[in-house]
Write a protein that holds these residues in place. Structure first.
Motif, PDB file in Angstrom:
ATOM      1  N   ARG A  41      32.386  12.620  25.140  1.00 56.25           N
ATOM      2  CA  ARG A  41      32.986  14.275  24.925  1.00 56.25           C
ATOM      3  C   ARG A  41      31.464  14.625  23.591  1.00 56.25           C
ATOM      4  NH1 ARG A  41      36.706  17.387  26.982  1.00 56.25           N
ATOM      5  NH2 ARG A  41      38.568  15.801  27.892  1.00 56.25           N
ATOM      6  N   ARG A  42      32.281  13.856  22.554  1.00 57.87           N
ATOM      7  CA  ARG A  42      30.607  14.574  21.657  1.00 57.87           C
ATOM      8  C   ARG A  42      29.332  14.506  22.156  1.00 57.87           C
ATOM      9  NH1 ARG A  42      31.050  13.212  16.068  1.00 57.87           N
ATOM     10  NH2 ARG A  42      29.136  13.951  16.159  1.00 57.87           N
ATOM     11  N   MET A  43      28.927  12.828  22.614  1.00 58.10           N
ATOM     12  CA  MET A  43      27.677  13.268  23.563  1.00 58.10           C
ATOM     13  C   MET A  43      27.810  13.843  24.573  1.00 58.10           C
ATOM     14  SD  MET A  43      27.379   8.749  23.207  1.00 58.10           S
ATOM     15  CE  MET A  43      27.850   7.531  21.889  1.00 58.10           C
ATOM     16  N   ALA A  54      23.456  11.971  15.657  1.00 52.44           N
ATOM     17  CA  ALA A  54      23.382  10.764  14.754  1.00 52.44           C
ATOM     18  C   ALA A  54      24.635   9.845  14.407  1.00 52.44           C
ATOM     19  CB  ALA A  54      22.393  10.787  13.935  1.00 52.44           C
ATOM     20  N   ASP A  55      25.814  10.336  14.334  1.00 56.61           N
ATOM     21  CA  ASP A  55      26.814   9.811  13.700  1.00 56.61           C
ATOM     22  C   ASP A  55      27.983   8.490  14.177  1.00 56.61           C
ATOM     23  OD1 ASP A  55      27.878  12.230  14.263  1.00 56.61           O
ATOM     24  OD2 ASP A  55      29.297  11.552  13.442  1.00 56.61           O
ATOM     25  N   ILE A  56      26.866   8.922  15.456  1.00 58.19           N
ATOM     26  CA  ILE A  56      28.173   7.770  16.297  1.00 58.19           C
ATOM     27  C   ILE A  56      27.261   7.114  17.606  1.00 58.19           C
ATOM     28  CG2 ILE A  56      30.221   9.737  16.550  1.00 58.19           C
ATOM     29  CD1 ILE A  56      29.771  10.917  19.838  1.00 58.19           C
ATOM     30  N   MET A  57      25.472   7.536  17.541  1.00 51.17           N
ATOM     31  CA  MET A  57      25.230   6.834  18.415  1.00 51.17           C
ATOM     32  C   MET A  57      24.250   5.786  17.124  1.00 51.17           C
ATOM     33  SD  MET A  57      22.959   9.899  20.800  1.00 51.17           S
ATOM     34  CE  MET A  57      23.763  10.584  22.012  1.00 51.17           C
ATOM     35  N   GLY A  58      24.516   4.505  18.188  1.00 60.08           N
ATOM     36  CA  GLY A  58      24.003   3.305  17.094  1.00 60.08           C
ATOM     37  C   GLY A  58      21.751   3.847  17.484  1.00 60.08           C
ATOM     38  N   ALA A  59      21.188   2.936  16.358  1.00 62.68           N
ATOM     39  CA  ALA A  59      19.385   3.902  16.703  1.00 62.68           C
ATOM     40  C   ALA A  59      19.049   3.241  17.732  1.00 62.68           C
ATOM     41  CB  ALA A  59      19.106   2.468  15.549  1.00 62.68           C
ATOM     42  N   PRO A  60      19.274   2.629  18.683  1.00 58.02           N
ATOM     43  CA  PRO A  60      18.783   2.160  20.562  1.00 58.02           C
ATOM     44  C   PRO A  60      19.246   3.749  20.689  1.00 58.02           C
ATOM     45  CG  PRO A  60      19.541   0.300  19.721  1.00 58.02           C
ATOM     46  CD  PRO A  60      20.101   0.776  18.578  1.00 58.02           C
ATOM     47  N   LEU A  61      20.768   3.836  20.816  1.00 62.97           N
ATOM     48  CA  LEU A  61      20.698   4.535  22.058  1.00 62.97           C
ATOM     49  C   LEU A  61      20.138   6.395  21.330  1.00 62.97           C
ATOM     50  CD1 LEU A  61      22.698   6.025  24.112  1.00 62.97           C
ATOM     51  CD2 LEU A  61      24.960   5.977  22.752  1.00 62.97           C
ATOM     52  N   LEU A  62      20.034   6.764  20.018  1.00 60.79           N
ATOM     53  CA  LEU A  62      19.777   7.329  19.234  1.00 60.79           C
ATOM     54  C   LEU A  62      18.628   7.441  19.058  1.00 60.79           C
ATOM     55  CD1 LEU A  62      20.578  10.115  17.967  1.00 60.79           C
ATOM     56  CD2 LEU A  62      20.301   8.811  15.319  1.00 60.79           C
ATOM     57  N   ALA A  63      17.284   6.523  19.591  1.00 53.93           N
ATOM     58  CA  ALA A  63      16.111   6.587  19.919  1.00 53.93           C
ATOM     59  C   ALA A  63      15.717   7.443  21.144  1.00 53.93           C
ATOM     60  CB  ALA A  63      15.483   5.339  19.588  1.00 53.93           C
ATOM     61  N   ALA A  64      16.277   6.933  22.252  1.00 55.53           N
ATOM     62  CA  ALA A  64      16.671   7.402  23.088  1.00 55.53           C
ATOM     63  C   ALA A  64      16.791   8.261  23.667  1.00 55.53           C
ATOM     64  CB  ALA A  64      17.192   5.700  23.977  1.00 55.53           C
ATOM     65  N   CYS A  65      17.918   9.208  23.148  1.00 53.53           N
ATOM     66  CA  CYS A  65      18.193  10.829  23.507  1.00 53.53           C
ATOM     67  C   CYS A  65      17.223  11.325  22.303  1.00 53.53           C
ATOM     68  CB  CYS A  65      19.533  10.191  22.256  1.00 53.53           C
ATOM     69  SG  CYS A  65      20.498  12.946  22.261  1.00 53.53           S
ATOM     70  N   GLN A  66      17.222  11.216  21.246  1.00 49.79           N
ATOM     71  CA  GLN A  66      15.652  11.559  20.682  1.00 49.79           C
ATOM     72  C   GLN A  66      14.624  12.071  21.842  1.00 49.79           C
ATOM     73  OE1 GLN A  66      15.667  10.609  16.662  1.00 49.79           O
ATOM     74  NE2 GLN A  66      17.075  11.296  16.161  1.00 49.79           N
ATOM     75  N   GLN A  67      14.369  10.817  22.232  1.00 46.16           N
ATOM     76  CA  GLN A  67      12.527  10.520  23.346  1.00 46.16           C
ATOM     77  C   GLN A  67      13.398  11.496  24.127  1.00 46.16           C
ATOM     78  OE1 GLN A  67      11.965   7.421  24.004  1.00 46.16           O
ATOM     79  NE2 GLN A  67      10.235   7.863  24.700  1.00 46.16           N
ATOM     80  N   GLN A  68      14.145  11.366  24.484  1.00 43.19           N
ATOM     81  CA  GLN A  68      14.810  12.517  26.429  1.00 43.19           C
ATOM     82  C   GLN A  68      15.030  13.783  25.394  1.00 43.19           C
ATOM     83  OE1 GLN A  68      14.068  10.553  29.565  1.00 43.19           O
ATOM     84  NE2 GLN A  68      13.084   9.023  28.568  1.00 43.19           N
ATOM     85  N   LEU A  69      15.383  13.886  24.973  1.00 43.55           N
ATOM     86  CA  LEU A  69      17.156  15.142  24.412  1.00 43.55           C
ATOM     87  C   LEU A  69      16.307  16.111  25.527  1.00 43.55           C
ATOM     88  CD1 LEU A  69      18.964  16.221  23.023  1.00 43.55           C
ATOM     89  CD2 LEU A  69      17.298  16.902  21.210  1.00 43.55           C
ATOM     90  N   GLY A 121      31.720   2.565  14.774  1.00 49.35           N
ATOM     91  CA  GLY A 121      32.380   3.332  14.205  1.00 49.35           C
ATOM     92  C   GLY A 121      30.945   4.441  15.660  1.00 49.35           C
ATOM     93  N   LYS A 122      29.184   3.443  15.787  1.00 46.85           N
ATOM     94  CA  LYS A 122      28.347   3.682  16.686  1.00 46.85           C
ATOM     95  C   LYS A 122      28.406   3.630  17.735  1.00 46.85           C
ATOM     96  CE  LYS A 122      26.073   5.599  12.992  1.00 46.85           C
ATOM     97  NZ  LYS A 122      24.932   5.942  11.949  1.00 46.85           N
ATOM     98  N   PHE A 123      28.142   3.943  19.510  1.00 51.05           N
ATOM     99  CA  PHE A 123      27.791   3.165  20.318  1.00 51.05           C
ATOM    100  C   PHE A 123      26.599   2.623  20.937  1.00 51.05           C
ATOM    101  CE2 PHE A 123      31.824   5.385  20.087  1.00 51.05           C
ATOM    102  CZ  PHE A 123      32.723   4.573  20.138  1.00 51.05           C
ATOM    103  N   ASP A 124      26.634   1.917  21.651  1.00 56.20           N
ATOM    104  CA  ASP A 124      24.579   1.218  21.240  1.00 56.20           C
ATOM    105  C   ASP A 124      24.143   1.598  22.840  1.00 56.20           C
ATOM    106  OD1 ASP A 124      23.967   0.373  18.994  1.00 56.20           O
ATOM    107  OD2 ASP A 124      24.315  -1.537  19.111  1.00 56.20           O
ATOM    108  N   VAL A 125      25.146   2.027  23.568  1.00 54.65           N
ATOM    109  CA  VAL A 125      25.528   2.024  25.236  1.00 54.65           C
ATOM    110  C   VAL A 125      26.199   3.197  25.752  1.00 54.65           C
ATOM    111  CG1 VAL A 125      26.303   1.224  27.162  1.00 54.65           C
ATOM    112  CG2 VAL A 125      26.184  -0.308  25.606  1.00 54.65           C
TER     113      VAL A 125
END
Length: 130
Positions: A41-43, A54-69, A121-125
């Motif tokens: 829900r938060r994502m 960023a507090d619940i997204m692992g590094a690869p997922l966070l990078a993909a999110c930021q790139q495509q935000l 507590g962080k998700f990669d998928v």
């Protein structure tokens, strides 16, 4: 639908994909419920509002999110407010638990979302599809 594919590609880009043979069959959740609903829900909500949590997204997922935000934010916002999140199933995979939810938006669209690969507590998928 283009939006679905864009969201899936953008969010799944941070996921570590496994070959089909490495995945296992869905496992029954002993409680009959998912454990990752709040994070999903938060994502969705925060990405629609223009930020990647960023507090619940692992590094690869966070990078993909930021790139495509910009694209993801506009696409999610266009679906309308998140109305309901319903647990569908969980499966145990080599890279950890993956949960699937049916997410319904105010615009009437329902998409299946996957979330998993949780570590500390962080998700990669995280990904969306029909």
């Amino acid at each position: 639908m283009r939006l679905t594919l864009t969201l899936a590609a953008a969010l799944a880009a941070g996921a570590l994909a496994l070959p089909a043979a490495a995945q296992t069959a869905p496992a029954a959740d002993p409680a009959g419920e998912g454990r990752y609903e709040d994070a999903l829900r938060r994502m969705i909500t925060e990405t629609a509002a223009g930020s990647c949590p960023a507090d619940i997204m692992g590094a690869p997922l966070l990078a993909a999110c930021q790139q495509q935000l910009p694209q993801m934010s506009a696409g999610l916002a266009g679906l309308g407010a998140l109305e309901s999140v319903t647990f569908v199933r969980a499966e145990d995979r080599a890279d950890g638990r993956l949960e699937t939810y049916a997410v319904t938006f105010a615009g009437g669209q329902t998409l299946n979302w996957g979330i998993g690969g949780e570590t500390d507590g962080k998700f990669d998928v995280a990904f969306a599809g029909r």
